[in-house]
Design a protein around this motif. Sequence first.
Motif, PDB file in Angstrom:
ATOM      1  N   VAL A 214      50.610  29.449  46.771  1.00 60.10           N
ATOM      2  CA  VAL A 214      50.123  30.755  46.322  1.00 60.10           C
ATOM      3  C   VAL A 214      50.377  31.792  47.418  1.00 60.10           C
ATOM      4  N   ILE A 215      50.958  32.920  47.016  1.00 59.18           N
ATOM      5  CA  ILE A 215      51.104  34.046  47.952  1.00 59.18           C
ATOM      6  C   ILE A 215      50.396  35.260  47.353  1.00 59.18           C
ATOM      7  N   LEU A 216      49.500  35.831  48.133  1.00 55.29           N
ATOM      8  CA  LEU A 216      48.763  37.024  47.703  1.00 55.29           C
ATOM      9  C   LEU A 216      49.459  38.249  48.285  1.00 55.29           C
ATOM     10  N   ILE A 217      49.721  39.243  47.421  1.00 56.27           N
ATOM     11  CA  ILE A 217      50.383  40.464  47.894  1.00 56.27           C
ATOM     12  C   ILE A 217      49.423  41.632  47.722  1.00 56.27           C
ATOM     13  N   GLU A 218      48.976  42.180  48.849  1.00 61.65           N
ATOM     14  CA  GLU A 218      47.976  43.251  48.814  1.00 61.65           C
ATOM     15  C   GLU A 218      48.614  44.593  49.109  1.00 61.65           C
ATOM     16  N   GLY A 219      48.029  45.648  48.551  1.00 60.71           N
ATOM     17  CA  GLY A 219      48.524  47.010  48.803  1.00 60.71           C
ATOM     18  C   GLY A 219      48.379  47.846  47.549  1.00 60.71           C
ATOM     19  N   SER A 261      48.383  38.336  32.912  1.00 62.07           N
ATOM     20  CA  SER A 261      47.531  39.372  33.489  1.00 62.07           C
ATOM     21  C   SER A 261      46.093  38.901  33.488  1.00 62.07           C
ATOM     22  N   LEU A 262      45.397  39.140  34.600  1.00 59.10           N
ATOM     23  CA  LEU A 262      43.976  38.762  34.689  1.00 59.10           C
ATOM     24  C   LEU A 262      43.072  39.884  34.208  1.00 59.10           C
ATOM     25  N   GLY A 263      43.639  41.076  33.996  1.00 56.65           N
ATOM     26  CA  GLY A 263      42.836  42.217  33.538  1.00 56.65           C
ATOM     27  C   GLY A 263      43.162  43.443  34.368  1.00 56.65           C
ATOM     28  N   SER A 264      42.454  44.531  34.069  1.00 55.98           N
ATOM     29  CA  SER A 264      42.739  45.788  34.763  1.00 55.98           C
ATOM     30  C   SER A 264      42.337  45.717  36.231  1.00 55.98           C
ATOM     31  N   LYS A 265      43.151  46.328  37.089  1.00 57.35           N
ATOM     32  CA  LYS A 265      42.854  46.311  38.525  1.00 57.35           C
ATOM     33  C   LYS A 265      41.562  47.064  38.836  1.00 57.35           C
ATOM     34  N   ASP A 266      41.140  47.917  37.921  1.00 56.36           N
ATOM     35  CA  ASP A 266      39.907  48.673  38.142  1.00 56.36           C
ATOM     36  C   ASP A 266      38.675  48.015  37.534  1.00 56.36           C
ATOM     37  N   ARG A 267      38.859  46.833  36.930  1.00 55.46           N
ATOM     38  CA  ARG A 267      37.700  46.115  36.351  1.00 55.46           C
ATOM     39  C   ARG A 267      37.640  44.691  36.917  1.00 55.46           C
ATOM     40  N   PRO A 268      37.179  44.567  38.167  1.00 57.28           N
ATOM     41  CA  PRO A 268      37.194  43.247  38.807  1.00 57.28           C
ATOM     42  C   PRO A 268      36.340  42.203  38.088  1.00 57.28           C
ATOM     43  N   GLU A 269      35.365  42.625  37.283  1.00 55.14           N
ATOM     44  CA  GLU A 269      34.569  41.620  36.520  1.00 55.14           C
ATOM     45  C   GLU A 269      35.489  40.833  35.590  1.00 55.14           C
ATOM     46  N   GLU A 270      36.480  41.571  35.027  1.00 55.05           N
ATOM     47  CA  GLU A 270      37.431  40.952  34.115  1.00 55.05           C
ATOM     48  C   GLU A 270      38.326  39.961  34.881  1.00 55.05           C
ATOM     49  N   LEU A 271      38.761  40.376  36.063  1.00 50.84           N
ATOM     50  CA  LEU A 271      39.615  39.506  36.884  1.00 50.84           C
ATOM     51  C   LEU A 271      38.852  38.233  37.254  1.00 50.84           C
ATOM     52  N   ALA A 272      37.548  38.398  37.543  1.00 54.12           N
ATOM     53  CA  ALA A 272      36.734  37.243  37.956  1.00 54.12           C
ATOM     54  C   ALA A 272      36.670  36.203  36.842  1.00 54.12           C
ATOM     55  N   ILE A 273      36.467  36.652  35.616  1.00 48.79           N
ATOM     56  CA  ILE A 273      36.357  35.710  34.499  1.00 48.79           C
ATOM     57  C   ILE A 273      37.673  34.963  34.277  1.00 48.79           C
ATOM     58  N   ASN A 274      38.794  35.646  34.517  1.00 47.98           N
ATOM     59  CA  ASN A 274      40.091  35.045  34.188  1.00 47.98           C
ATOM     60  C   ASN A 274      40.790  34.341  35.345  1.00 47.98           C
ATOM     61  N   PHE A 296      44.052  45.054  43.216  1.00 44.96           N
ATOM     62  CA  PHE A 296      42.823  45.374  42.472  1.00 44.96           C
ATOM     63  C   PHE A 296      41.702  45.876  43.380  1.00 44.96           C
ATOM     64  N   SER A 297      40.713  46.492  42.754  1.00 43.55           N
ATOM     65  CA  SER A 297      39.556  47.039  43.474  1.00 43.55           C
ATOM     66  C   SER A 297      38.720  45.930  44.098  1.00 43.55           C
ATOM     67  N   HIS A 298      38.321  46.137  45.352  1.00 42.14           N
ATOM     68  CA  HIS A 298      37.450  45.174  46.029  1.00 42.14           C
ATOM     69  C   HIS A 298      35.975  45.534  45.898  1.00 42.14           C
ATOM     70  N   GLU A 299      35.677  46.529  45.054  1.00 42.83           N
ATOM     71  CA  GLU A 299      34.279  46.905  44.818  1.00 42.83           C
ATOM     72  C   GLU A 299      33.537  45.771  44.121  1.00 42.83           C
ATOM     73  N   GLY A 300      32.253  45.641  44.371  1.00 41.70           N
ATOM     74  CA  GLY A 300      31.409  44.676  43.653  1.00 41.70           C
ATOM     75  C   GLY A 300      31.999  43.281  43.700  1.00 41.70           C
ATOM     76  N   ILE A 301      32.204  42.694  42.527  1.00 45.25           N
ATOM     77  CA  ILE A 301      32.692  41.312  42.454  1.00 45.25           C
ATOM     78  C   ILE A 301      34.156  41.202  42.890  1.00 45.25           C
ATOM     79  N   GLY A 302      34.849  42.348  43.046  1.00 51.14           N
ATOM     80  CA  GLY A 302      36.232  42.348  43.528  1.00 51.14           C
ATOM     81  C   GLY A 302      36.350  41.678  44.896  1.00 51.14           C
ATOM     82  N   GLU A 303      35.326  41.818  45.716  1.00 49.33           N
ATOM     83  CA  GLU A 303      35.278  41.169  47.032  1.00 49.33           C
ATOM     84  C   GLU A 303      35.326  39.640  46.883  1.00 49.33           C
ATOM     85  N   ALA A 304      34.572  39.134  45.896  1.00 46.86           N
ATOM     86  CA  ALA A 304      34.549  37.681  45.660  1.00 46.86           C
ATOM     87  C   ALA A 304      35.894  37.209  45.094  1.00 46.86           C
ATOM     88  N   VAL A 305      36.488  37.999  44.215  1.00 41.19           N
ATOM     89  CA  VAL A 305      37.792  37.627  43.640  1.00 41.19           C
ATOM     90  C   VAL A 305      38.822  37.536  44.765  1.00 41.19           C
TER      91      VAL A 305
END
Length: 319
Positions: A214-219, A261-274, A296-305
């Motif tokens: 796995v490679i994570l690409i941030e920016g 797609s795991l969901g919108s980058k601005d809705r980290p709750e969606e990314l978390a579920i997927n 994606f946004s690191h706000e809220g649950i985005g930090e955990a994702v």
Amino acid sequence: MAFPTETVYGLGANALDKEAVRAVFQAKGRPADNPLIVHVASKQQCCELALNIPEKAFSLMEKFWPGPLTLILERQVIVPDVTTGGLDTVALRMPDNAIAIGLIRESGKPLAAPSANLSGKPSPTNAQHVISDLFGRIDAIIDGGTVDVGVESTVIDMTLEIPSILRPGRISQEEIEREIGSVTIGYEDEDCPDPGIIRSPGMKYRHYAPDAAVILIEGENDRVVRRIHEMLDDHSRGKIKVGLLLTDESSMVIAHEEQLSLGSKDRPEELAINLFSGLRYLDAREVDLILVDGSFSHEGIGEAVSNRIRKAAGSIIVV
Ligand code: TXA
Ligand code: MG
């Protein structure tokens, strides 16, 4: 027995029964020094398992229980070593799921329950994930459908003068600090080479890891998209099969055979579920390499994702 919680599925056993707890470690293939979270259905039950519970811990229980927050507290002697990995503390949480609470109430016992995956695999967010990892290794599973949260609970060490978050989850640092004042972040130490500094034993193991690299690409999103295109070009003539875990935004401008797609980058709750089902999906497609859009946004649950992907990733590229 495996059962749903609001975060991920758990594999439960009577937390006070050494043999039952040993069987859980065995079914998962989990290292014995990695302690389990004990699930309770009432504050009363919590008080029977923990000692010297600080006032701040009661404030957090009041605000966030039942819910995805695990408190590390001093343990009472009735909690066996095998449950706590030999530590003199115990991890406690009250899940926000009617099936989980019903199971604890009906059994009359606190339930030690790690996530119901094989050790090192992504946590299960539906019953099918549990079956694919643990079929033949456990007695039963209660199918409660897909979970609500998708990443494991926030873990906070309440035995310190200033409490410390050991694992990020849906309950964020900001929400916790609003209740009890300053806390520290303990999980950034997780890759520290000195094992003496690791406070949460689970943090030292490679986690959430699919079979593929796995490679994570941030920016920023457009830069991440550009880099993914470049990397796909590089691999286009090789034998490596690449899978992509994208956001809705990047998946609109990338067309690759194996992408999700795991969901919108601005809705980290969606990314978390997927997230975990996405990793499992690409593994099933037998890709060798997974590129993850980390814009994606690191706000809220985005930090955990972000934390879970970092733990699965062999490398992180910032563009
Ligand atoms: O959402 C969750 O927390 C899920 C569901 C099933 O409740 N459970 C879960 O359990 O994620 P598990 O075993 O996969 O993760 C437990 C984490 C590990 O990182 C472990 O090291 C840490 O909690 N932990 C448990 N007891 C601890 C203790 N006494 N001190 C420090 N960390 C502890
Ligand atoms: Mg786990």
